[in-house]
Design a protein around this motif. Sequence first.
Motif, short mmCIF file in Angstrom:
data_model
loop_
_atom_site.label_atom_id
_atom_site.label_comp_id
_atom_site.label_asym_id
_atom_site.label_seq_id
_atom_site.Cartn_x
_atom_site.Cartn_y
_atom_site.Cartn_z
N LYS A 35 0.80 -1.22 0.00
CA LYS A 35 0.00 0.00 0.00
C LYS A 35 0.84 1.28 0.00
O LYS A 35 0.28 2.36 -0.12
N CYS A 36 2.15 1.16 0.15
CA CYS A 36 2.97 2.37 0.20
C CYS A 36 3.01 3.04 -1.17
O CYS A 36 2.80 2.40 -2.21
N LYS A 37 3.25 4.32 -1.17
CA LYS A 37 3.35 5.09 -2.41
C LYS A 37 4.81 5.12 -2.82
O LYS A 37 5.68 5.49 -2.02
N ILE A 38 5.09 4.74 -4.07
CA ILE A 38 6.46 4.72 -4.58
C ILE A 38 6.57 5.77 -5.68
O ILE A 38 5.81 5.75 -6.64
N ILE A 39 7.53 6.66 -5.51
CA ILE A 39 7.79 7.71 -6.50
C ILE A 39 9.22 7.53 -6.98
O ILE A 39 10.16 7.53 -6.18
N ILE A 40 9.39 7.39 -8.28
CA ILE A 40 10.71 7.21 -8.87
C ILE A 40 10.99 8.40 -9.78
O ILE A 40 10.20 8.71 -10.68
N LEU A 41 12.11 9.07 -9.52
CA LEU A 41 12.54 10.19 -10.34
C LEU A 41 13.57 9.68 -11.34
O LEU A 41 14.48 8.93 -10.98
N CYS A 42 13.44 10.09 -12.59
CA CYS A 42 14.35 9.60 -13.63
C CYS A 42 14.59 10.69 -14.67
O CYS A 42 13.66 11.41 -15.05
N ASN A 43 15.82 10.80 -15.11
CA ASN A 43 16.15 11.71 -16.20
C ASN A 43 15.34 11.31 -17.43
O ASN A 43 15.32 10.15 -17.82
N LYS A 44 14.68 12.27 -18.04
CA LYS A 44 13.79 11.93 -19.16
C LYS A 44 14.54 11.36 -20.36
O LYS A 44 13.93 10.71 -21.20
N TYR A 45 15.84 11.55 -20.43
CA TYR A 45 16.62 11.01 -21.53
C TYR A 45 17.08 9.57 -21.26
O TYR A 45 17.67 8.93 -22.12
N LYS A 46 16.82 9.06 -20.06
CA LYS A 46 17.26 7.71 -19.70
C LYS A 46 16.10 6.76 -19.45
O LYS A 46 16.28 5.68 -18.92
N VAL A 47 14.90 7.15 -19.84
CA VAL A 47 13.72 6.29 -19.66
C VAL A 47 13.65 5.31 -20.83
O VAL A 47 13.94 5.65 -21.97
N TYR A 48 13.29 4.09 -20.53
CA TYR A 48 13.12 3.06 -21.57
C TYR A 48 11.88 2.25 -21.27
O TYR A 48 11.33 2.30 -20.16
N GLU A 49 11.42 1.53 -22.25
CA GLU A 49 10.13 0.84 -22.17
C GLU A 49 10.05 -0.15 -21.01
O GLU A 49 9.05 -0.23 -20.31
N GLU A 50 11.11 -0.90 -20.78
CA GLU A 50 11.10 -1.88 -19.69
C GLU A 50 10.94 -1.19 -18.33
O GLU A 50 10.24 -1.69 -17.45
N LEU A 51 11.54 -0.03 -18.17
CA LEU A 51 11.40 0.74 -16.93
C LEU A 51 9.96 1.18 -16.73
O LEU A 51 9.41 1.06 -15.64
N GLU A 52 9.34 1.68 -17.79
CA GLU A 52 7.94 2.11 -17.69
C GLU A 52 7.01 0.94 -17.36
O GLU A 52 6.11 1.07 -16.53
N ARG A 53 7.24 -0.21 -17.99
CA ARG A 53 6.42 -1.40 -17.70
C ARG A 53 6.60 -1.86 -16.26
O ARG A 53 5.64 -2.24 -15.58
N CYS A 54 7.83 -1.84 -15.78
CA CYS A 54 8.11 -2.26 -14.41
C CYS A 54 7.40 -1.36 -13.41
O CYS A 54 6.80 -1.84 -12.45
N CYS A 55 7.47 -0.05 -13.62
CA CYS A 55 6.80 0.89 -12.72
C CYS A 55 5.29 0.68 -12.73
O CYS A 55 4.64 0.69 -11.68
N LYS A 56 4.74 0.46 -13.91
CA LYS A 56 3.30 0.22 -14.01
C LYS A 56 2.91 -1.08 -13.30
O LYS A 56 1.92 -1.13 -12.57
N PHE A 57 3.70 -2.13 -13.48
CA PHE A 57 3.42 -3.43 -12.89
C PHE A 57 3.40 -3.35 -11.36
O PHE A 57 2.55 -3.96 -10.71
#
Length: 78
Positions: A35-57
């Motif tokens: 139930k905890c809230k997780i916030i991940i900060l990332c440089n917008k030039y270093k985002v990739y699809e696997e990272l987005e899927r992992c955060c969503k999952f």
Amino acid sequence: MNNIIIGCYDGYTSVKTNNGGLYPFLKSLRNYNNKCKIIILCNKYKVYEELERCCKFFNAELHLFDLSEYNIQKKYYK
């Protein structure tokens, strides 16, 4: 109130590495506290699809930033 976990993720090409990585961290965190809230900060030039899927999952918020938009000056104090 729920716990809030804020972290910065930058510079990797996979959420799973030889030394662990974001995926195993989020998985163990969600096993402990789903139930905890997780916030991940990332440089917008270093985002990739696997990272987005992992955060969503794992229901983690991914916030992008671009430090090149700011005039950052280092200050040294003695």
